[in-house]
Design a protein around this motif. Structure first.
Motif, mmCIF file in Angstrom:
data_model
loop_
_atom_site.group_PDB
_atom_site.id
_atom_site.type_symbol
_atom_site.label_atom_id
_atom_site.label_comp_id
_atom_site.label_asym_id
_atom_site.label_seq_id
_atom_site.Cartn_x
_atom_site.Cartn_y
_atom_site.Cartn_z
ATOM 1 N N ASP A 215 -6.969 13.456 13.065
ATOM 2 C CA ASP A 215 -8.210 12.783 13.467
ATOM 3 C C ASP A 215 -8.429 12.848 14.979
ATOM 4 O O ASP A 215 -9.539 13.087 15.452
ATOM 5 C CB ASP A 215 -8.196 11.318 12.983
ATOM 6 C CG ASP A 215 -8.244 11.234 11.458
ATOM 7 O OD1 ASP A 215 -8.664 12.212 10.821
ATOM 8 O OD2 ASP A 215 -7.835 10.188 10.910
ATOM 9 N N GLY B 90 -3.250 10.740 2.252
ATOM 10 C CA GLY B 90 -4.468 11.494 2.550
ATOM 11 C C GLY B 90 -4.234 12.923 3.010
ATOM 12 O O GLY B 90 -4.961 13.840 2.601
ATOM 13 N N VAL B 91 -3.210 13.139 3.847
ATOM 14 C CA VAL B 91 -2.965 14.481 4.382
ATOM 15 C C VAL B 91 -2.489 15.437 3.273
ATOM 16 O O VAL B 91 -2.613 16.660 3.403
ATOM 17 C CB VAL B 91 -1.960 14.423 5.563
ATOM 18 C CG1 VAL B 91 -1.662 15.800 6.121
ATOM 19 C CG2 VAL B 91 -2.507 13.528 6.679
ATOM 20 N N GLY C 268 -1.897 12.148 9.898
ATOM 21 C CA GLY C 268 -3.343 12.020 9.708
ATOM 22 C C GLY C 268 -4.037 11.613 11.002
ATOM 23 O O GLY C 268 -5.135 12.094 11.320
ATOM 24 N N ASN D 103 -4.582 18.302 2.074
ATOM 25 C CA ASN D 103 -4.759 19.502 2.886
ATOM 26 C C ASN D 103 -4.402 20.790 2.123
ATOM 27 O O ASN D 103 -3.287 20.930 1.627
ATOM 28 C CB ASN D 103 -3.918 19.386 4.166
ATOM 29 C CG ASN D 103 -4.189 20.514 5.124
ATOM 30 O OD1 ASN D 103 -3.599 21.572 5.008
ATOM 31 N ND2 ASN D 103 -5.109 20.290 6.040
ATOM 32 N N SER E 7 -5.891 10.439 -1.156
ATOM 33 C CA SER E 7 -6.529 9.520 -0.213
ATOM 34 C C SER E 7 -6.618 8.139 -0.865
ATOM 35 O O SER E 7 -6.351 7.990 -2.060
ATOM 36 C CB SER E 7 -7.902 10.052 0.215
ATOM 37 O OG SER E 7 -8.609 10.507 -0.892
ATOM 38 N N ASP E 8 -6.986 7.131 -0.073
ATOM 39 C CA ASP E 8 -6.894 5.746 -0.563
ATOM 40 C C ASP E 8 -7.668 5.534 -1.860
ATOM 41 O O ASP E 8 -8.812 5.973 -2.003
ATOM 42 C CB ASP E 8 -7.395 4.779 0.517
ATOM 43 C CG ASP E 8 -6.338 4.586 1.593
ATOM 44 O OD1 ASP E 8 -5.181 5.034 1.392
ATOM 45 O OD2 ASP E 8 -6.656 3.958 2.620
ATOM 46 N N GLY F 233 -9.611 15.110 9.619
ATOM 47 C CA GLY F 233 -8.651 15.864 8.798
ATOM 48 C C GLY F 233 -9.331 16.780 7.777
ATOM 49 O O GLY F 233 -9.095 18.000 7.777
ATOM 50 N N HIS G 210 0.827 -1.220 0.000
ATOM 51 C CA HIS G 210 0.000 0.000 0.000
ATOM 52 C C HIS G 210 0.859 1.268 0.000
ATOM 53 O O HIS G 210 0.530 2.259 -0.680
ATOM 54 C CB HIS G 210 -0.920 -0.048 1.235
ATOM 55 C CG HIS G 210 -1.882 1.083 1.335
ATOM 56 N ND1 HIS G 210 -3.022 1.171 0.569
ATOM 57 C CD2 HIS G 210 -1.886 2.190 2.119
ATOM 58 C CE1 HIS G 210 -3.689 2.268 0.882
ATOM 59 N NE2 HIS G 210 -3.015 2.907 1.814
ATOM 60 N N SER H 171 -0.195 9.933 5.645
ATOM 61 C CA SER H 171 -1.550 9.375 5.610
ATOM 62 C C SER H 171 -2.054 9.191 7.037
ATOM 63 O O SER H 171 -1.481 9.735 7.989
ATOM 64 C CB SER H 171 -1.526 8.038 4.865
ATOM 65 O OG SER H 171 -0.822 7.097 5.628
ATOM 66 N N GLY H 172 -3.127 8.410 7.178
ATOM 67 C CA GLY H 172 -3.672 8.161 8.501
ATOM 68 C C GLY H 172 -2.779 7.242 9.319
ATOM 69 O O GLY H 172 -2.769 7.283 10.551
ATOM 70 N N GLY H 173 -2.022 6.384 8.646
ATOM 71 C CA GLY H 173 -1.183 5.415 9.351
ATOM 72 C C GLY H 173 0.305 5.682 9.220
ATOM 73 O O GLY H 173 1.105 5.044 9.921
ATOM 74 N N HIS I 13 0.982 4.725 -2.368
ATOM 75 C CA HIS I 13 0.994 6.154 -2.011
ATOM 76 C C HIS I 13 2.255 6.834 -2.541
ATOM 77 O O HIS I 13 2.199 7.931 -3.085
ATOM 78 C CB HIS I 13 0.925 6.321 -0.488
ATOM 79 C CG HIS I 13 -0.471 6.239 0.059
ATOM 80 N ND1 HIS I 13 -1.497 7.022 -0.404
ATOM 81 C CD2 HIS I 13 -1.005 5.466 1.044
ATOM 82 C CE1 HIS I 13 -2.618 6.742 0.271
ATOM 83 N NE2 HIS I 13 -2.337 5.797 1.146
ATOM 84 N N ASP J 219 -9.435 20.933 7.897
ATOM 85 C CA ASP J 219 -8.922 21.678 6.740
ATOM 86 C C ASP J 219 -9.978 22.689 6.268
ATOM 87 O O ASP J 219 -9.699 23.874 6.093
ATOM 88 C CB ASP J 219 -8.590 20.665 5.625
ATOM 89 C CG ASP J 219 -8.039 21.310 4.362
ATOM 90 O OD1 ASP J 219 -7.700 22.504 4.398
ATOM 91 O OD2 ASP J 219 -7.929 20.596 3.340
HETATM 92 O O1 KG4 Z 1 -4.151 7.905 2.696
HETATM 93 P P1 KG4 Z 1 -5.416 7.811 3.479
HETATM 94 O O2 KG4 Z 1 -6.712 7.990 2.728
HETATM 95 O O3 KG4 Z 1 -5.527 6.457 4.250
HETATM 96 C C1 KG4 Z 1 -4.447 5.833 4.896
HETATM 97 O O4 KG4 Z 1 -3.722 5.073 4.226
HETATM 98 O O5 KG4 Z 1 -4.293 6.140 6.095
HETATM 99 O O6 KG4 Z 1 -5.304 8.913 4.635
HETATM 100 C C2 KG4 Z 1 -6.344 9.146 5.527
HETATM 101 C C3 KG4 Z 1 -5.929 10.264 6.462
HETATM 102 C C4 KG4 Z 1 -6.930 10.515 7.575
HETATM 103 O O7 KG4 Z 1 -6.223 10.603 8.781
HETATM 104 C C5 KG4 Z 1 -7.556 11.834 7.178
HETATM 105 O O8 KG4 Z 1 -8.022 12.594 8.284
HETATM 106 C C6 KG4 Z 1 -6.410 12.517 6.481
HETATM 107 O O9 KG4 Z 1 -5.777 11.499 5.737
HETATM 108 N N1 KG4 Z 1 -6.876 13.584 5.579
HETATM 109 C C7 KG4 Z 1 -6.607 14.885 5.767
HETATM 110 C C8 KG4 Z 1 -7.265 15.579 4.718
HETATM 111 N N2 KG4 Z 1 -7.897 14.669 3.937
HETATM 112 C C9 KG4 Z 1 -7.644 13.438 4.480
HETATM 113 N N3 KG4 Z 1 -5.882 15.511 6.709
HETATM 114 C C10 KG4 Z 1 -5.795 16.850 6.619
HETATM 115 N N4 KG4 Z 1 -6.394 17.584 5.665
HETATM 116 C C11 KG4 Z 1 -7.139 17.001 4.695
HETATM 117 N N5 KG4 Z 1 -7.731 17.725 3.750
#
Ligand code: KG4
Ligand code: ZN
Length: 337
Positions: free
Chosen positions: A178, A283-284, A174, A287, A306-307, A191, A118, A147-149, A122, A195
């Motif tokens: 959250d 995902g971040v 991320g 922003n 994002s994923d 997130g 994964h 990302s979130g992780g 990314h 934003d």
């Molecule tokens: O890459 P992703 O979709 O999934 C993972 O692999 O984790 O990332 C998800 C993360 C979440 O923590 C979400 O809150 C964050 O990305 N995220 C953001 C924004 N859009 C998604 N954080 C800050 N600003 C954003 N616009």
């Protein structure tokens, strides 16, 4: 029917709470379909991802996403030549749904399948523009994957040659968004909500209201966010009652602190590799404030940050281009890390 010169890859990602399916023509290097069914709304009532529930959502939604991808691409099941599936890292139960689907699809159609990491998805999503006929950022890259992780920095000489420079010592960026957003009363995932709130309503004064300390981790290219979470928690207790303006000041200041650390570490890495292009993914990377703070960086389109499964299809297509696409064996399995 697809032209015979094409190698059509069905790509699948179910690593967390999105059922994603894409179709990539690896020979023509084109993205033919890109479907994402998010389960975030179903998770929001619980304040985060419930792995068991997410797995059941994938069982229902993944076949629908695959069917929609085939329809968008004007293809039928029999046209697909290869299946690429995320096998790690992620939630074991949700990964298993994607892996089982991929194996069943491959077995039923007498075609090979291969696994994709994964984070490679990314990382190389920075080059996704090429699948849509645009010019990708030139290598070498300094790549920030947020990302979130994960919060990781890499130096990437070219496809398949990524050197890990450093990452978070505790929470991912991320996750910090959250968890801090949740403390401020925002629904999961916080997130995007944070934003939007800050973009639409915050002033410079809100961003500067709480000078939260930026963790100075001693290891180079590393990050830390757990202290910030505690600091924001204490500031919330002090600031009660939480009026809209108080929440705005806390959210804007916390976001600025999270992003400043990402910006500082990215710039330090660029100083170490001055010829590199800075790319920011995950995902971040959606922003809007981060995009404004790093105008020199290449960001994929938000839907590719994002994923999604387009990035998984891209990795398989790049492997095909470099002669590295290898079929996995039937005992291939999934892993949380
Ligand atoms: O890459 P992703 O979709 O999934 C993972 O692999 O984790 O990332 C998800 C993360 C979440 O923590 C979400 O809150 C964050 O990305 N995220 C953001 C924004 N859009 C998604 N954080 C800050 N600003 C954003 N616009
Ligand atoms: Zn991800």
């Amino acid at each position: 029917m697809a032209p015979s010169a094409s190698v059509l890859i069905l790509a699948i990602d179910t690593s967390c709470d999105e059922s994603a399916a894409s179709i990539v023509d690896a020979e023509g290097f084109r993205l033919l379909a890109d479907e994402v069914r998010s389960h975030a709304a179903a998770m929001a009532d619980y304040g985060g991802v419930v792995p068991e529930l997410a797995s059941r959502e994938h069982v229902a939604a993944l076949p629908v996403a695959v069917d929609a991808a085939l329809t968008k691409a004007g293809l039928t099941v029999g046209d697909i030549d290869w299946v690429a599936v995320t096998s790690r890292p992620g939630l074991v139960g949700t990964l298993l749904v994607g892996m089982s689907f991929a194996k069943a699809f491959a077995a039923a159609n007498g075609i090979p399948f291969s696994t994709v990491h994964h984070l490679d998805g990314h990382l190389y999503s920075a080059a996704l523009a090429e699948l849509e006929g645009e010019t990708p950022p030139p290598y070498p890259w300094v790549a920030l994957v947020v990302s979130g992780g994960h919060t990781e920095l890499y130096y990437v000489e070219q496809f398949g040659e990524a050197k890990w420079l450093g990452g978070t010592l505790d929470d991912a960026a991320g996750e910090a968004f959250d968890k801090i957003g949740k403390q401020l009363g925002m629904r999961y995932p916080a997130g995007p909500a944070m934003d939007r709130l800050v973009r639409e309503q915050a002033t410079d004064a809100h961003r500067k209201r709480h000078p939260f300390p930026v963790s100075r981790t001693s290891e180079p290219h590393s990050f830390s966010y757990s202290g910030l979470k505690t600091a924001v928690g204490l500031a919330i207790e002090k600031a009660r009652p939480l009026s809209e303006d108080v929440i705005l000041g806390l959210a804007a200041s916390a976001q600025e602190t999270i992003l400043r650390q990402l910006v500082r570490r990215s710039k330090e890495a660029l100083e170490a590799f001055p010829k590199a292009t800075l790319v920011v993914t995950g995902g971040v990377a959606c922003n809007s404030r981060l995009r404004a703070l790093l105008p020199e960086a290449h960001f994929p389109k938000p839907r590719h940050c994002s994923d999604n499964a387009a990035m998984i299809g891209l990795v398989a297509a790049l492997e095909h281009r470099h002669g590295k696409l290898k079929a996995s064996s039937w005992d291939a399995t999934v892993s949380p890390r």
